[in-house]
Design a protein around this motif. Structure first.
Motif, mmCIF file in Angstrom:
data_model
loop_
_atom_site.group_PDB
_atom_site.id
_atom_site.type_symbol
_atom_site.label_atom_id
_atom_site.label_comp_id
_atom_site.label_asym_id
_atom_site.label_seq_id
_atom_site.Cartn_x
_atom_site.Cartn_y
_atom_site.Cartn_z
ATOM 1 N N MET A 1 21.530 -6.137 4.686
ATOM 2 C CA MET A 1 20.364 -5.224 3.745
ATOM 3 C C MET A 1 19.430 -5.687 4.733
ATOM 4 S SD MET A 1 20.915 -6.264 -0.515
ATOM 5 C CE MET A 1 22.275 -7.312 0.262
ATOM 6 N N ASP A 2 18.293 -5.738 4.635
ATOM 7 C CA ASP A 2 17.097 -5.785 5.009
ATOM 8 C C ASP A 2 16.231 -6.568 4.207
ATOM 9 O OD1 ASP A 2 15.440 -3.961 3.535
ATOM 10 O OD2 ASP A 2 15.669 -2.414 5.100
ATOM 11 N N ASP A 3 14.619 -7.199 4.119
ATOM 12 C CA ASP A 3 13.689 -7.677 2.675
ATOM 13 C C ASP A 3 13.418 -6.358 1.775
ATOM 14 O OD1 ASP A 3 13.981 -9.703 4.394
ATOM 15 O OD2 ASP A 3 11.712 -10.006 4.793
ATOM 16 N N GLN A 4 13.533 -4.648 2.141
ATOM 17 C CA GLN A 4 12.975 -4.320 0.870
ATOM 18 C C GLN A 4 14.483 -4.651 -0.072
ATOM 19 O OE1 GLN A 4 10.121 -3.390 -0.390
ATOM 20 N NE2 GLN A 4 8.715 -5.300 1.857
ATOM 21 N N GLN A 5 15.573 -4.240 0.720
ATOM 22 C CA GLN A 5 16.584 -3.949 -0.483
ATOM 23 C C GLN A 5 16.745 -5.413 -0.939
ATOM 24 O OE1 GLN A 5 18.772 -2.754 3.716
ATOM 25 N NE2 GLN A 5 19.279 -1.508 2.704
ATOM 26 N N VAL A 6 16.872 -6.326 -0.746
ATOM 27 C CA VAL A 6 17.208 -8.052 -1.176
ATOM 28 C C VAL A 6 15.676 -7.542 -2.677
ATOM 29 C CG1 VAL A 6 17.435 -10.356 -1.288
ATOM 30 C CG2 VAL A 6 18.377 -9.220 1.132
ATOM 31 N N LEU A 7 14.669 -7.460 -1.659
ATOM 32 C CA LEU A 7 13.683 -6.847 -3.295
ATOM 33 C C LEU A 7 14.061 -6.346 -4.654
ATOM 34 C CD1 LEU A 7 10.654 -7.802 -1.025
ATOM 35 C CD2 LEU A 7 11.678 -8.759 -3.112
ATOM 36 N N ALA A 8 15.128 -4.921 -4.218
ATOM 37 C CA ALA A 8 15.132 -4.364 -4.463
ATOM 38 C C ALA A 8 15.980 -4.837 -5.634
ATOM 39 C CB ALA A 8 15.639 -2.945 -4.176
ATOM 40 N N ARG A 9 17.146 -5.166 -4.983
ATOM 41 C CA ARG A 9 18.312 -5.792 -5.486
ATOM 42 C C ARG A 9 17.823 -6.798 -6.714
ATOM 43 N NH1 ARG A 9 23.056 -5.634 -8.493
ATOM 44 N NH2 ARG A 9 24.192 -6.991 -7.882
ATOM 45 N N LEU A 37 24.679 -13.206 -18.671
ATOM 46 C CA LEU A 37 23.633 -13.638 -18.200
ATOM 47 C C LEU A 37 24.040 -14.496 -17.353
ATOM 48 C CD1 LEU A 37 20.655 -13.445 -18.660
ATOM 49 C CD2 LEU A 37 21.336 -15.101 -21.054
ATOM 50 N N ASP A 38 24.483 -15.654 -17.590
ATOM 51 C CA ASP A 38 25.457 -16.128 -16.625
ATOM 52 C C ASP A 38 25.500 -15.573 -15.336
ATOM 53 O OD1 ASP A 38 25.331 -18.150 -18.489
ATOM 54 O OD2 ASP A 38 27.341 -18.166 -19.022
ATOM 55 N N GLU A 39 26.456 -14.473 -15.096
ATOM 56 C CA GLU A 39 26.556 -13.359 -13.932
ATOM 57 C C GLU A 39 25.304 -13.289 -13.545
ATOM 58 O OE1 GLU A 39 28.073 -12.433 -10.610
ATOM 59 O OE2 GLU A 39 28.922 -14.078 -12.155
ATOM 60 N N LEU A 40 24.636 -13.109 -13.718
ATOM 61 C CA LEU A 40 22.665 -12.316 -13.162
ATOM 62 C C LEU A 40 22.368 -13.409 -12.741
ATOM 63 C CD1 LEU A 40 22.057 -9.664 -16.554
ATOM 64 C CD2 LEU A 40 22.776 -8.708 -13.678
ATOM 65 N N LYS A 41 22.340 -15.220 -12.900
ATOM 66 C CA LYS A 41 21.515 -15.695 -12.888
ATOM 67 C C LYS A 41 22.089 -16.151 -11.823
ATOM 68 C CE LYS A 41 20.084 -17.907 -17.321
ATOM 69 N NZ LYS A 41 20.476 -18.522 -18.292
ATOM 70 N N VAL A 42 23.274 -16.464 -11.911
ATOM 71 C CA VAL A 42 23.904 -16.817 -9.819
ATOM 72 C C VAL A 42 23.804 -14.990 -9.029
ATOM 73 C CG1 VAL A 42 26.545 -16.967 -8.832
ATOM 74 C CG2 VAL A 42 25.895 -18.146 -11.136
ATOM 75 N N GLN A 43 23.892 -14.522 -8.989
ATOM 76 C CA GLN A 43 23.631 -12.847 -8.607
ATOM 77 C C GLN A 43 21.967 -13.601 -8.315
ATOM 78 O OE1 GLN A 43 25.715 -11.128 -7.282
ATOM 79 N NE2 GLN A 43 27.009 -12.555 -7.687
ATOM 80 N N LEU A 44 21.073 -13.470 -8.768
ATOM 81 C CA LEU A 44 19.674 -13.981 -9.198
ATOM 82 C C LEU A 44 19.315 -14.808 -7.307
ATOM 83 C CD1 LEU A 44 18.009 -13.145 -12.597
ATOM 84 C CD2 LEU A 44 17.047 -12.081 -9.963
#
Length: 80
Positions: A1-9, A37-44
């Motif tokens: 995954m490149d930087d743009q893909q990470v930023l999009a995620r 919400l907890d899972e989103l925080k971890v993913q972020l």
């Protein structure tokens, strides 16, 4: 995954987090929503960590594709 893909995620995760928070404004969230919400925080946190790794590798002349996404436990327990 490149930087743009990470930023999009990251953008996608932030939008979902905001939508979830605003959907039940004033009412509070249910158990499933709190869990999401907890899972989103971890993913972020994982996505930001991965992006920081990629940028650091680029800055020091290394291949950013050698960065690896760390597990949630590692990212969440990291001391700053």
């Amino acid at each position: 995954m490149d930087d743009q893909q990470v930023l999009a995620r990251i953008d996608q995760l932030v939008r979902e987090e905001q939508e979830l928070l605003h959907r039940h404004e004033g009412e509070g969230l249910g158990d499933d929503e709190h869990a999401r919400l907890d899972e989103l925080k971890v993913q972020l946190d994982k996505a930001y960590d991965y992006l920081r790794q990629r940028r650091a590798k680029s800055q020091y002349g290394e291949d950013p594709d050698d960065a690896s996404e760390r597990d949630g436990g590692t990212v969440e327990d990291y001391l700053q």
